[in-house]
Design a protein around this motif. Structure first.
Motif, PDB file in Angstrom:
ATOM      1  N   ASP A 166      -1.170   8.024  -2.027  1.00  0.00           N
ATOM      2  CA  ASP A 166      -1.075   8.465  -3.243  1.00  0.00           C
ATOM      3  C   ASP A 166       0.687   8.282  -3.725  1.00  0.00           C
ATOM      4  OD1 ASP A 166      -0.459  10.123  -1.901  1.00  0.00           O
ATOM      5  OD2 ASP A 166      -1.704  11.544  -3.163  1.00  0.00           O
ATOM      6  N   ASP A 179       0.992  -1.471   0.021  1.00  0.00           N
ATOM      7  CA  ASP A 179      -0.362  -0.166   0.268  1.00  0.00           C
ATOM      8  C   ASP A 179       0.963   0.816  -0.308  1.00  0.00           C
ATOM      9  OD1 ASP A 179      -2.316  -1.558   0.197  1.00  0.00           O
ATOM     10  OD2 ASP A 179      -2.175  -1.543   2.414  1.00  0.00           O
ATOM     11  N   GLY A 180       0.142   2.537  -0.530  1.00  0.00           N
ATOM     12  CA  GLY A 180       0.668   3.592  -0.835  1.00  0.00           C
ATOM     13  C   GLY A 180       0.560   4.579   0.837  1.00  0.00           C
ATOM     14  N   PRO A 197       4.541   6.629  -2.222  1.00  0.00           N
ATOM     15  CA  PRO A 197       5.762   5.174  -2.711  1.00  0.00           C
ATOM     16  C   PRO A 197       5.717   4.417  -1.797  1.00  0.00           C
ATOM     17  CG  PRO A 197       5.896   6.404  -4.252  1.00  0.00           C
ATOM     18  CD  PRO A 197       5.354   7.810  -3.592  1.00  0.00           C
ATOM     19  N   PRO A 248      -7.152   3.740  -7.932  1.00  0.00           N
ATOM     20  CA  PRO A 248      -5.845   3.726  -7.718  1.00  0.00           C
ATOM     21  C   PRO A 248      -5.674   2.389  -6.394  1.00  0.00           C
ATOM     22  CG  PRO A 248      -5.982   6.511  -8.024  1.00  0.00           C
ATOM     23  CD  PRO A 248      -7.354   5.094  -7.388  1.00  0.00           C
ATOM     24  N   GLN A 292      -2.294  -0.139  -5.689  1.00  0.00           N
ATOM     25  CA  GLN A 292      -1.225  -0.211  -4.125  1.00  0.00           C
ATOM     26  C   GLN A 292      -0.163  -0.468  -5.735  1.00  0.00           C
ATOM     27  OE1 GLN A 292      -1.490  -5.192  -3.560  1.00  0.00           O
ATOM     28  NE2 GLN A 292      -1.504  -3.944  -1.393  1.00  0.00           N
ATOM     29  N   TRP A 293       0.964  -0.265  -5.031  1.00  0.00           N
ATOM     30  CA  TRP A 293       2.508   0.084  -5.919  1.00  0.00           C
ATOM     31  C   TRP A 293       2.953  -1.306  -5.535  1.00  0.00           C
ATOM     32  CZ3 TRP A 293       3.577   5.247  -6.875  1.00  0.00           C
ATOM     33  CH2 TRP A 293       3.233   6.030  -6.859  1.00  0.00           C
ATOM     34  N   TRP A 318       8.743   1.962  -7.646  1.00  0.00           N
ATOM     35  CA  TRP A 318       7.319   2.262  -7.577  1.00  0.00           C
ATOM     36  C   TRP A 318       6.575   1.890  -8.127  1.00  0.00           C
ATOM     37  CZ3 TRP A 318       6.298  -1.631  -3.353  1.00  0.00           C
ATOM     38  CH2 TRP A 318       7.608  -1.706  -2.114  1.00  0.00           C
ATOM     39  N   ARG A 355       2.110   2.974  -9.642  1.00  0.00           N
ATOM     40  CA  ARG A 355       0.704   2.251  -9.071  1.00  0.00           C
ATOM     41  C   ARG A 355       0.011   1.378  -9.982  1.00  0.00           C
ATOM     42  NH1 ARG A 355      -3.440   6.825  -5.164  1.00  0.00           N
ATOM     43  NH2 ARG A 355      -3.641   5.289  -4.168  1.00  0.00           N
TER      44      ARG A 355
END
Length: 557
Positions: free
Chosen positions: A151, A144-145, A153, A176, A178-179, A166, A168
């Protein structure tokens, strides 16, 4: 560092096996030989040119990736580890190449890329479809960011190619998500090597190619598979070279101790096959003591010595890196593996034409400081003759036997290395060392293929380096390589013992295999040992038989 060497014994260690003293030739398939005229080299083209390797005198070849791939990073983004990309041929072509090499007494090493897959790999496609927290995503490194909206990294890691490490993803509902981590291009998502499915998959890939008869694997980014568990921020510039002192913290993405368990598992698989199959680590690790851990008796067989490749062109620097390297590998009973050029660095015929002690450029292009071509080739020939006299194994990169320089005036619009775009056009990247090599001076594409098509442009000066202009010509770079490789084998230099000779701080000299090797780094010509017979020289000696600057000689007696 000892600028004034005193005699001391250094050997390549007690291990025996073909790899301990082999000369291995790297083939970059896109740029070696094109059989069908589409401008991209292929496996049938390589098979048709195998006799060149026999004539040159190498023991084995290493093939850079030829697997199915979107080619986001010239094939190092693998979509299927058990097949051949149609641009290179078919599995049947791979079998013919392996058989053709074997019939000529050549061994075959293939590239394996375990740090990451292509984003087109079926596993990654499944991971995107399955969503957060799924078993499919656990094969990769999704997080997760940061921040209320996620939003930012997950950490501050940067890609080796430039920009964030990273990217997304967008979830199925269009929001939007995960990364995912990619230490290289965004099309190269890093695998999660803490996942047992990942480990089992690659054990099966090893068996697939071993069953087809390959003699080993060069392991791409071998020091990167395991990441520090907490993915802690790293506030230093991102480089593929770990570059740490032995008692200092290591970057959290490189050279973590957990990689060694993986390679012990791989070694057990290779040891279950007949014929001395090998593992070769591409591990940008310093110091030498850390690198030597990869070649302990139950792990890999070879590890590229990049500290040697990066060493300055001075007698003290060369003495220091050779001594450290041999001491470190001797301590674990392994050979040292020497290399001067490959598909990721500026060719040494150009790199050594830059000022000594300057930075290592990531590519050279129009408007950049240009190397001195004549000086670079002179030093490259001397460096190669020095390297081939050292105990251990040696790797050669296709075209260096022709004295090929970097293509330093390539138009920027022709560049394909993702480094060029991801660095914001500040790093020109590796295309300059990957240009298709010249075989025939007066043929289309200099004999690379039957047409003028080529995936990267060749400079006009390629004609003077073509093989047919050098074969049989005394003093040519090609004939120098052939002579050196023959003498290396005849005198057993790869399995020999190095004994330093007192020589001052502008000359490097040692004995190995009954030969004395002398490289002159100073401004004044120096004499060869009294009564000695010169059996190889990287350039013409003076009229009175002295060794000029930037020249290596092998003498007997």
């Amino acid at each position: 560092m000892n600028a004034n060497p005193t005699p001391q014994d250094r050997s390549a260690g007690p291990v025996t096996g073909w790899w301990t003293e082999a000369a291995i030739y790297q083939i970059y398939p896109r740029s070696f030989a094109d059989s069908d005229g589409d401008g991209i080299g292929d496996l049938p083209g390589i098979t048709a040119r195998l006799d060149h390797l026999v004539e040159l005198g190498v023991d084995a070849l290493w093939l850079s990736p030829f697997y199915p791939s979107p080619q986001a990073d010239a094939g190092y983004d693998v979509a299927d580890y058990r097949d051949v990309d149609p641009i290179f041929g078919t599995l049947a072509d791979a079998d013919k190449l392996i058989a053709g090499a074997r019939s000529r007494g050549l061994r075959v090493i293939v590239d394996l890329v375990p740090n990451h897959t292509s984003s087109a790999h079926r596993w990654f496609t499944a991971a995107l479809a399955a969503g957060a927290g799924s078993p499919e995503r656990d094969r990769y490194i999704f997080r997760d960011g940061l921040g209320p909206a996620g939003d930012r990294p997950p950490n501050d890691w940067q890609s080796v190619f430039g920009g964030p490490a990273w990217t997304r993803v967008t979830d199925a509902d269009g929001r939007p998500g995960q990364w995912y981590l990619h230490l290289f291009d965004s099309g190269q998502p890093d695998l999660n090597w803490d996942n047992p499915q990942v480990r089992e998959e690659f054990l099966d890939v090893l068996r697939f190619w071993l069953d087809r008869g390959v003699d080993g694997f060069r392991v791409d980014v071998a020091h990167g598979l395991i990441k520090q568990a907490d993915l802690a921020d790293w506030r230093e510039p991102q480089e593929i070279l770990s570059g740490n002192e032995i008692d200092k913290p290591r970057p959290p993405m490189w050279d973590q101790d957990g990689v060694h368990e993986i390679y012990r598992d791989w070694r057990r698989v290779l040891d279950s096959y007949d014929g001395e199959r090998i593992l070769v680590a591409e591990a940008w690790v310093e110091p030498a003591e850390r690198l030597a851990r990869y070649v302990r008796p139950d792990e890999m067989h070879q590890a590229f010595n990049f500290e040697y490749l990066l060493a300055s062109w001075t007698a003290p620097a060369q003495y220091a890196v050779i001594t450290r390297s041999l001491e470190a590998t001797d301590a674990v009973g392994a050979p040292t593996t020497w290399v001067l050029s490959n598909h990721d660095v500026v060719r040494h015929a150009s790199r050594l034409g830059l000022p000594v002690g300057g930075g290592r450029p990531n590519g050279i292009g129009i408007g950049d400081p240009q190397p001195d071509a004549a000086l670079g080739l002179r030093r490259a020939r001397a460096a190669t003759l020095l390297m081939l006299a050292l105990p251990g194994s040696a790797y050669l990169y296709q075209g260096e036997e022709l004295g090929l320089p970097e293509h330093t005036t390539m138009p920027d619009e022709a560049r394909q290395d993702p480094t060029w775009a991801r660095s914001g056009h500040t790093q020109r990247g590796r295309d300059g060392c990957r240009v298709p090599i010249p075989w025939e001076a007066d043929a289309p594409s200099y004999g690379f293929g039957p047409t003028d098509a080529r995936w990267l442009p060749q400079p006009p000066l390629w004609a003077e380096y073509a093989l047919d202009r050098q074969r049989g010509v005394p003093g040519s770079t090609y004939e120098l390589y052939r002579t050196a490789l023959r003498l290396r084998r005849e005198h057993g230099l790869g399995r020999g013992t190095l004994q330093w000779r007192e020589s001052g701080d502008e000359v490097l000299s040692f004995r190995n295999g009954g030969l004395t090797v002398l490289t002159n780094f100073g401004d004044a010509a120096v004499p060869v040992p009294a009564g000695a017979e010169v059996v190889a020289a990287s350039a013409t000696l003076t009229d009175d038989g002295r060794v000029p600057t930037d020249v290596t000689v092998w003498v007997r007696g």
